[in-house]
Design a protein around this motif. Structure first.
Motif, PDB file in Angstrom:
ATOM      1  N   ASP A   1       0.800  -1.226   0.000  1.00  0.00           N
ATOM      2  CA  ASP A   1       0.000   0.000   0.000  1.00  0.00           C
ATOM      3  C   ASP A   1       0.831   1.274   0.000  1.00  0.00           C
ATOM      4  O   ASP A   1       0.287   2.373   0.003  1.00  0.00           O
ATOM      5  CB  ASP A   1      -0.924   0.018   1.231  1.00  0.00           C
ATOM      6  N   LYS A   2       2.150   1.144   0.015  1.00  0.00           N
ATOM      7  CA  LYS A   2       3.017   2.316   0.100  1.00  0.00           C
ATOM      8  C   LYS A   2       2.795   3.257  -1.080  1.00  0.00           C
ATOM      9  O   LYS A   2       2.627   2.822  -2.218  1.00  0.00           O
ATOM     10  CB  LYS A   2       4.483   1.896   0.158  1.00  0.00           C
ATOM     11  N   GLU A   3       2.835   4.552  -0.798  1.00  0.00           N
ATOM     12  CA  GLU A   3       2.665   5.570  -1.830  1.00  0.00           C
ATOM     13  C   GLU A   3       3.957   6.360  -2.015  1.00  0.00           C
ATOM     14  O   GLU A   3       4.762   6.500  -1.099  1.00  0.00           O
ATOM     15  CB  GLU A   3       1.538   6.541  -1.446  1.00  0.00           C
TER      16      GLU A   3
ATOM     17  N   LYS B   1       8.188   2.752  -7.654  1.00  0.00           N
ATOM     18  CA  LYS B   1       7.941   1.483  -6.973  1.00  0.00           C
ATOM     19  C   LYS B   1       8.187   0.322  -7.936  1.00  0.00           C
ATOM     20  O   LYS B   1       7.556   0.240  -8.996  1.00  0.00           O
ATOM     21  CB  LYS B   1       6.513   1.443  -6.438  1.00  0.00           C
TER      22      LYS B   1
ATOM     23  N   ASN C   1      -1.293  -2.046  -7.349  1.00  0.00           N
ATOM     24  CA  ASN C   1      -0.891  -0.896  -6.537  1.00  0.00           C
ATOM     25  C   ASN C   1       0.256  -0.117  -7.182  1.00  0.00           C
ATOM     26  O   ASN C   1       0.981   0.609  -6.510  1.00  0.00           O
ATOM     27  CB  ASN C   1      -0.490  -1.362  -5.137  1.00  0.00           C
TER      28      ASN C   1
END
Length: 234
Positions: free
Chosen positions: A153-155, A159, A203
């Motif tokens: 879920d990292k923003e 990535k 994601n």
């Protein structure tokens, strides 16, 4: 004779080495009052000072002189790893990534992970040792054990995740752009489950290949670190 180097994150706010660094200075190196030492704050600065006093088990140092200062680079590398069963292999990875220079190493648990706990203190000591040995000026942040969801879920940043497929996806050097804040995931030795890979893709994590060879987790972590440094070398 080379000048002894010590880690002192609060060098500007304290005139004492930590108990562990003091022990190394007094008992291992047998340094004496008046000898010159170097201090690393792990945040981009290296200082020269002298041993002002030996107060029991603690070393007091004198005024600081900045001998080297390095601004944060245009890119940063944060590596996310599912730890292996043998913790010694993770310590070796932390050591080598620290020598190359890395900003963060973060551990997480996934479905195929072999280890569900880690000893952060041992890994932090390994990172400090690598900092002093390599003469780098930035100490990486070591964190964990995160859940897979926390990482997925990292923003923010670029990535990327290592992905084994046939045919293989594009290699890291062709997938990553230059001068980015990199967040790179290396999965467990059993690889990600199809569901986990799907979650990462949804994601906005971009898959990349490290070549046709199947690498051990710790080897993949080091390859990622070195590859991104080479990408940004010029």
């Amino acid at each position: 004779m080379s000048i002894a180097v010590f880690y002192a994150p609060n060098a500007k706010d304290s005139s004492y080495l930590s108990e562990e660094e003091s022990f190394h200075a007094i008992r291992v190196l047998r340094l004496r009052v008046g000898e010159t030492i170097h201090l690393l704050d792990g945040r981009g600065s290296k200082f020269s000072t002298n041993i002002a006093a030996l107060e029991g088990k603690k070393v007091a140092f004198g005024p600081l002189e900045v001998v080297e200062s390095e601004p944060a680079p245009a890119y940063s590398i944060h590596l996310y790893v599912a730890p292996t069963k043998q913790m010694e292999r993770m310590e070796w990875m932390v050591e080598k990534c620290g020598e190359f220079g890395i900003h963060g190493i973060h551990f997480f648990a996934s479905k195929n992970s072999e280890r569900k706990e880690i000893k952060l203190q041992r890994l932090e000591k390994t990172a400090i040792s690598a900092l002093k040995q390599s003469k780098n000026l930035y100490l990486p942040e070591i964190t964990g054990l995160h859940t897979f969801k926390e990482i997925a879920d990292k923003e923010g940043g670029e990535k990327l995740f290592a992905f084994i497929s046939n045919p293989p996806v594009s290699v890291l050097m062709k997938t990553a752009a230059k001068n980015k804040e990199y967040h790179v995931i290396v999965g467990p030795e059993g690889d990600f489950t199809p569901e986990e890979s799907d979650i990462l893709s949804k994601n906005n994590w971009k898959p990349f290949s490290l070549g046709k060879s199947i690498l051990r987790t710790e080897t993949a972590g080091i390859a990622v670190c070195l590859g991104l440094h080479i990408l940004n070398a010029d």
